[in-house]
Write a protein that holds these residues in place. Structure first.
Motif, mmCIF file in Angstrom:
data_model
loop_
_atom_site.group_PDB
_atom_site.id
_atom_site.type_symbol
_atom_site.label_atom_id
_atom_site.label_comp_id
_atom_site.label_asym_id
_atom_site.label_seq_id
_atom_site.Cartn_x
_atom_site.Cartn_y
_atom_site.Cartn_z
ATOM 1 N N ALA A 235 31.025 38.193 33.378
ATOM 2 C CA ALA A 235 32.157 39.017 33.804
ATOM 3 C C ALA A 235 33.053 38.253 34.779
ATOM 4 N N ALA A 236 32.437 37.496 35.691
ATOM 5 C CA ALA A 236 33.224 36.720 36.656
ATOM 6 C C ALA A 236 34.064 35.665 35.948
ATOM 7 N N ARG A 237 33.471 34.942 34.978
ATOM 8 C CA ARG A 237 34.219 33.921 34.246
ATOM 9 C C ARG A 237 35.359 34.538 33.447
ATOM 10 N N THR A 238 35.134 35.731 32.934
ATOM 11 C CA THR A 238 36.192 36.399 32.169
ATOM 12 C C THR A 238 37.371 36.743 33.067
ATOM 13 N N TRP A 239 37.091 37.230 34.260
ATOM 14 C CA TRP A 239 38.183 37.649 35.145
ATOM 15 C C TRP A 239 38.998 36.469 35.661
ATOM 16 N N HIS A 240 38.339 35.350 36.013
ATOM 17 C CA HIS A 240 39.132 34.220 36.526
ATOM 18 C C HIS A 240 39.368 33.147 35.458
ATOM 19 N N GLU A 241 39.127 33.494 34.183
ATOM 20 C CA GLU A 241 39.398 32.600 33.048
ATOM 21 C C GLU A 241 38.751 31.232 33.234
ATOM 22 N N ASN A 242 37.439 31.249 33.477
ATOM 23 C CA ASN A 242 36.648 30.014 33.620
ATOM 24 C C ASN A 242 37.216 29.083 34.687
ATOM 25 N N GLY A 243 37.663 29.640 35.785
ATOM 26 C CA GLY A 243 38.114 28.834 36.917
ATOM 27 C C GLY A 243 39.591 28.519 36.936
ATOM 28 N N LYS A 244 40.350 28.895 35.895
ATOM 29 C CA LYS A 244 41.775 28.570 35.852
ATOM 30 C C LYS A 244 42.594 29.486 36.759
ATOM 31 N N GLY A 245 42.091 30.682 37.049
ATOM 32 C CA GLY A 245 42.855 31.642 37.840
ATOM 33 C C GLY A 245 43.646 32.569 36.930
ATOM 34 N N TYR A 246 43.826 33.808 37.369
ATOM 35 C CA TYR A 246 44.500 34.802 36.548
ATOM 36 C C TYR A 246 45.306 35.721 37.465
ATOM 37 N N LYS A 247 46.495 36.118 37.030
ATOM 38 C CA LYS A 247 47.360 36.944 37.856
ATOM 39 C C LYS A 247 47.614 38.284 37.183
ATOM 40 N N ILE A 248 47.424 39.349 37.962
ATOM 41 C CA ILE A 248 47.743 40.706 37.518
ATOM 42 C C ILE A 248 48.678 41.319 38.559
ATOM 43 N N GLY A 249 49.896 41.594 38.175
ATOM 44 C CA GLY A 249 50.860 42.124 39.142
ATOM 45 C C GLY A 249 51.114 41.123 40.248
ATOM 46 N N ASP A 250 50.879 41.528 41.501
ATOM 47 C CA ASP A 250 51.054 40.632 42.649
ATOM 48 C C ASP A 250 49.743 39.993 43.085
ATOM 49 N N SER A 251 48.664 40.269 42.390
ATOM 50 C CA SER A 251 47.341 39.791 42.816
ATOM 51 C C SER A 251 46.885 38.622 41.952
ATOM 52 N N TRP A 252 46.304 37.620 42.638
ATOM 53 C CA TRP A 252 45.702 36.469 41.959
ATOM 54 C C TRP A 252 44.191 36.630 41.970
ATOM 55 N N ILE A 253 43.540 36.293 40.837
ATOM 56 C CA ILE A 253 42.084 36.351 40.730
ATOM 57 C C ILE A 253 41.568 34.931 40.511
ATOM 58 N N ASN A 254 40.703 34.462 41.416
ATOM 59 C CA ASN A 254 40.173 33.104 41.364
ATOM 60 C C ASN A 254 38.664 33.132 41.574
ATOM 61 N N PRO A 255 37.957 32.039 41.199
ATOM 62 C CA PRO A 255 36.513 31.974 41.470
ATOM 63 C C PRO A 255 36.248 31.854 42.962
#
Length: 284
Positions: A235-255
């Protein structure tokens, strides 16, 4: 080449594709994960001085090279001790022969002073050799302590890295009211994640804020990063796209990286920025 055993690639995928072994850290990796897709087994074997990306940019030497350096120091120290003992034995033998020859040939009162002088000479030489040996032992002890310290640091980094595999860090999530209790703040953060990131409640184990409060240019408090502990690594890898980082709205999701991995990424960004700077003459 095909690997043996249960080692895993850092990507987490256990596919039976071609692998390559990093000679520095003994980590098996997929050829696709390190940009070597297309090579067959003979092509992999022909690579010289290849390192995995982590060993290539890591600021720390690996355990294998440190152990080799330590063994080399010990071998050199044994050679120094052996040579110094040979030298001390040669000095002693020469001194005894000369004193004996003087006693037999001269047989005068000067023999006493000559013996004393030669004894002092040997004592001084022996003291000098002993001091050299002590210094070499100190150097070897320091090297051993340094190896132990670095190995302990690397073990701690690996433990911290494993502990954070199920975590993600979400930035720019507004903080709850400071008047709320810690449990109420945690609940408010969970609600924000469910509302703004469309997370499922059963995905989240817990969450907490980390770091010191910083201010923007207008003096307003910026929200601290929110660390979210999920149920599993997938689940963690899915949310941060295997370490690449992912943005939803104004929030960034990182490992959730440990300190040494954050330093590695920082130095990697510095190197990428240096490579992007093209000289003016080239642009014309």
């Amino acid at each position: 080449m095909k690997k043996h055993g249960k080692e895993k690639c850092p990507c987490g995928n256990e596919s039976d594709s071609n692998w390559i072994l990093c000679p520095d850290c003994d980590q098996w990796l997929h050829l696709d994960c390190v940009g070597l897709n297309g090579l067959d087994e003979e092509g992999v074997k022909s690579l010289k001085c290849w390192k995995c990306p982590r060993c290539l940019i890591s600021p720390y030497p690996n355990r294998k090279s440190m152990q080799n350096d330590y063994n080399a120091v010990c071998t050199e120290l044994r050679g120094v001790i052996k040579d110094e003992m040979k030298g001390a034995l040669a000095v002693l033998t020469s001194t005894v022969k000369e004193v004996t020859r003087t006693v037999v040939n001269e047989a005068t009162p000067n023999v006493v002073s000559s013996v004393v002088e030669k004894t002092k000479t040997y004592a001084a030489a022996a003291e000098q050799n002993q001091m050299k040996l002590v210094e070499e032992v100190k150097k070897a002890t320091t090297s051993n302590e340094l190896v132990d310290k670095i190995c302990k640091r690397m073990d701690n980094d690996n433990h911290e890295r494993e502990r954070r595999r199920k975590n993600i860090v979400v930035s720019n999530v507004p903080e709850p009211n400071r008047d709320l209790s810690p449990e109420e703040k945690k609940e408010a953060d969970c609600v924000s994640l469910l509302r703004n990131l469309d997370m499922e409640r059963n995905e989240i184990v817990t969450c907490f804020r980390t770091g010191a409060t910083k201010k923007d240019k207008d003096g307003n408090n910026l929200p601290r990063p929110l660390v979210v502990v999920l149920r599993n690594e997938e689940a963690a890898r899915t949310w941060h796209e295997n370490g690449k980082g992912y943005k939803i709205g104004d929030s960034w999701i990182n490992p959730d990286l440990c300190r040494v991995d954050r330093e590695i990424q920082f130095f990697a960004r510095v190197e990428r920025r240096k490579k992007k700077k093209v000289p003016t003459a080239t642009l014309r």
